[in-house]
Motif scaffolding. Structure first.
Motif, PDB file in Angstrom:
ATOM      1  N   VAL A  12      -2.110   6.721  -5.187  1.00 19.41           N
ATOM      2  CA  VAL A  12      -1.925   8.160  -5.211  1.00 19.41           C
ATOM      3  C   VAL A  12      -1.850   8.601  -6.671  1.00 19.41           C
ATOM      4  CG1 VAL A  12       0.598   7.924  -5.041  1.00 19.41           C
ATOM      5  CG2 VAL A  12      -0.489  10.071  -4.379  1.00 19.41           C
ATOM      6  N   TYR A 392       2.206   0.941   1.159  1.00 20.13           N
ATOM      7  CA  TYR A 392       2.640   2.224   1.686  1.00 20.13           C
ATOM      8  C   TYR A 392       4.163   2.256   1.796  1.00 20.13           C
ATOM      9  CZ  TYR A 392      -2.265   2.886   2.982  1.00 20.13           C
ATOM     10  OH  TYR A 392      -3.629   3.009   2.953  1.00 20.13           O
ATOM     11  N   ASP A 394       7.948   4.685   0.359  1.00 22.86           N
ATOM     12  CA  ASP A 394       8.607   5.723  -0.429  1.00 22.86           C
ATOM     13  C   ASP A 394       8.849   5.227  -1.849  1.00 22.86           C
ATOM     14  OD1 ASP A 394       8.710   7.323   1.851  1.00 22.86           O
ATOM     15  OD2 ASP A 394      10.677   6.547   2.442  1.00 22.86           O
ATOM     16  N   PHE A 402       8.422  10.593  -4.078  1.00 21.28           N
ATOM     17  CA  PHE A 402       7.073  10.844  -3.592  1.00 21.28           C
ATOM     18  C   PHE A 402       6.723   9.670  -2.674  1.00 21.28           C
ATOM     19  CE2 PHE A 402       6.303   8.061  -7.162  1.00 21.28           C
ATOM     20  CZ  PHE A 402       5.157   7.339  -6.843  1.00 21.28           C
ATOM     21  N   ARG A 405       0.975   7.062   1.120  1.00 22.24           N
ATOM     22  CA  ARG A 405       0.705   7.058   2.553  1.00 22.24           C
ATOM     23  C   ARG A 405      -0.796   7.006   2.805  1.00 22.24           C
ATOM     24  NH1 ARG A 405       4.641  11.485   2.593  1.00 22.24           N
ATOM     25  NH2 ARG A 405       6.634  10.747   3.412  1.00 22.24           N
ATOM     26  N   GLY A 407      -4.358   8.028   3.663  1.00 26.28           N
ATOM     27  CA  GLY A 407      -5.060   9.304   3.669  1.00 26.28           C
ATOM     28  C   GLY A 407      -4.566  10.332   2.666  1.00 26.28           C
ATOM     29  N   GLU A 408      -3.498  10.035   1.948  1.00 24.33           N
ATOM     30  CA  GLU A 408      -2.973  10.969   0.942  1.00 24.33           C
ATOM     31  C   GLU A 408      -3.265  10.423  -0.444  1.00 24.33           C
ATOM     32  OE1 GLU A 408       1.058  12.108   1.585  1.00 24.33           O
ATOM     33  OE2 GLU A 408       0.772  12.476   3.737  1.00 24.33           O
ATOM     34  N   THR A 409      -3.911  11.238  -1.264  1.00 24.39           N
ATOM     35  CA  THR A 409      -4.328  10.779  -2.589  1.00 24.39           C
ATOM     36  C   THR A 409      -3.648  11.530  -3.732  1.00 24.39           C
ATOM     37  OG1 THR A 409      -6.214  12.310  -2.550  1.00 24.39           O
ATOM     38  CG2 THR A 409      -6.593  10.070  -1.721  1.00 24.39           C
ATOM     39  N   GLU A 410      -2.951  12.602  -3.431  1.00 26.43           N
ATOM     40  CA  GLU A 410      -2.308  13.412  -4.472  1.00 26.43           C
ATOM     41  C   GLU A 410      -0.839  13.620  -4.147  1.00 26.43           C
ATOM     42  OE1 GLU A 410      -3.804  14.634  -7.214  1.00 26.43           O
ATOM     43  OE2 GLU A 410      -5.853  14.006  -6.704  1.00 26.43           O
ATOM     44  N   ALA A 411      -0.019  13.648  -5.178  1.00 27.62           N
ATOM     45  CA  ALA A 411       1.396  13.954  -5.033  1.00 27.62           C
ATOM     46  C   ALA A 411       1.891  14.554  -6.335  1.00 27.62           C
ATOM     47  CB  ALA A 411       2.200  12.707  -4.685  1.00 27.62           C
TER      48      ALA A 411
END
Length: 418
Positions: A12, A392, A394, A402, A405, A407-411
């Motif tokens: 991420v 994957y 916390d 942050f 996870r 499918g999530e690439t930005e935070a």
């Protein structure tokens, strides 16, 4: 070389913002992992007495339900929390409500809260089972037993909702109607209603009591009989959230090939697989001719140096093979210490005197070593960004949370004034 854990890892791009909300360029920050998304679990039976107090019924404790006599709560808690993020607590009907109308709510609530306050997901085991049943059920007709069972499920699942949202809804349904090793009131009910109807009862009552609960169908029978039950249940329209697979390996580690083939057979249903009850002994192995593990009960079953070395090697192999399989969502080891372990078997990761076996350290090298991101200094680029790779779970940047996870690439995280 192909990464066998690629399906467990992600990356991420994290944008680090200052207290004013602007990106912070060229800043050195500390990134750390706090929790795995994967459920690495163990039973929390040992904590019921030290956290919740003595059994008010003054009846004999079941195995693994009394706490280790060789280690205090603080030390035991530190060791347990050093590896695991998911705890299974005991709700066997005969122990939870040994006297009709007097359930052991206070102690189990206190124990569940103890874990939850430390960031641990709590699971209840089991809602329906034919073993460890209250004697006051005997002699009642099957209709009354069904009414009481439905009430028990509703009371437990609704009463603990928000604190315990994962349950083994029904345990060992394959053998339930034909179980002959001890009189109980659930086997006659299962014989009268049938396996699929019993599964439906458990899942539908629990679902109505807590629609957001995760409900597991759990069994030790890993043959085609369990597959047939699963197929029948799914065809009947019963919603199962996960398939529970027990692997008590008192007669020796079954090996990667066996586990892989077994997991593939159950993965074809498209449901998450939970390895609900895993054990590997650190003493002599149970004789291979024993068919029912419960039939092998001996005065003493000590851990040995040779057995501990074998257990350490095999537990690493076992966990690697399970984490490599994409359908596996959870591994629950069945025992933190040898004190009070099921059938007296030396399956714990900690000896009865509280000292760690090699298996504890070897498992720590995986869960909190190879598969973990320790506190690491990273520098943001000119846009205040940095790329974090890891399993994957916390994470934090300077204690600000942050997540990594699928499918999530930005935070983004926003730092506080120091």
């Amino acid at each position: 070389m192909t990464d066998p854990y690629a399906h467990r890892r992600g990356q991420v791009t994290v944008t680090v913002l200052g207290p004013d909300g602007d990106p912070v360029a060229g800043r050195v920050v500390t990134v750390a992992q706090k929790r795995h998304a994967f459920a690495f679990g163990n039973i929390g039976f040992d904590f019921v007495r030290p956290v919740g107090g003595a059994d008010p019924s003054e009846a004999a404790e079941v195995e693994g339900f009394g706490g280790s006599s060789g280690i205090g709560l603080d030390e035991l808690g530190e060791l347990w929390l050093g590896l695991f993020n998911t705890a299974t607590l005991p709700f066997y009907w005969g122990r939870y409500e040994p006297r009709r109308g007097a359930p052991d709510v206070k102690r189990l609530t206190a124990t569940a809260r103890w874990f939850a306050e430390r960031g641990v997901t709590v699971k209840g085991h089991p809602l329906v089972w034919h073993t460890v049943q209250p004697s006051w059920l005997l002699g009642l007709d099957v209709d009354e037993v069904e009414t009481l069972l439905r009430r028990r499920i509703r009371d437990l699942v609704s009463g603990f909702a928000g604190l315990i949202d994962t349950w083994d809804a029904i345990n060992e349904a394959v053998i339930m109607p034909v179980f002959e090793n001890g009189e109980n009131a659930i086997t006659p009910l299962a014989r009268a209603r049938g396996r699929i109807a019993m599964v439906r009862l458990a899942f539908e009552e629990a679902r109505a009591a807590n629609p957001s609960a995760t409900l597991v169908l759990n069994d030790f029978d890993l043959t085609s009989a369990y597959e047939c039950l699963i197929e029948g249940v799914l065809e009947a329209g019963v919603q199962i959230d996960a398939i529970g697979l027990q692997t008590h390996m008192h007669q020796g580690y079954r090996g990667e090939e066996y586990m892989r083939k077994m997991l593939d057979r159950f993965a074809r249903y498209g449901l998450p697989l939970h390895l609900t009850e895993s054990t590997i002994v650190s003493g002599h192995l149970m004789p291979p001719e024993i068919r029912d593990l419960n039939d092998y009960q001996i005065p003493s079953w000590p851990t040995t140096e040779e057995g501990e070395a074998r257990q350490a090697d095999e537990i690493v192999r076992h966990y690697r093979s399970l984490v490599e399989h994409p359908a596996v969502q959870s591994i629950n080891y069945w025992g933190i210490t040898d004190d009070g372990a099921w059938l007296g078997a030396p399956v714990g990761l900690i000896r009865s005197d509280g000292t760690k076996k090699p298996s504890y350290d070897r498992l720590a090298e995986l869960i909190k070593g190879e598969w973990w991101v320790p506190p690491t200094e990273m520098r943001t680029d000119e846009n205040g960004k940095m790329v974090v790779h890891g399993f994957y779970g916390d994470y934090t940047v300077e204690d600000e949370p942050f997540a990594v996870r699928p499918g999530e690439t930005e935070a983004s995280v926003r730092l506080r004034d120091r």
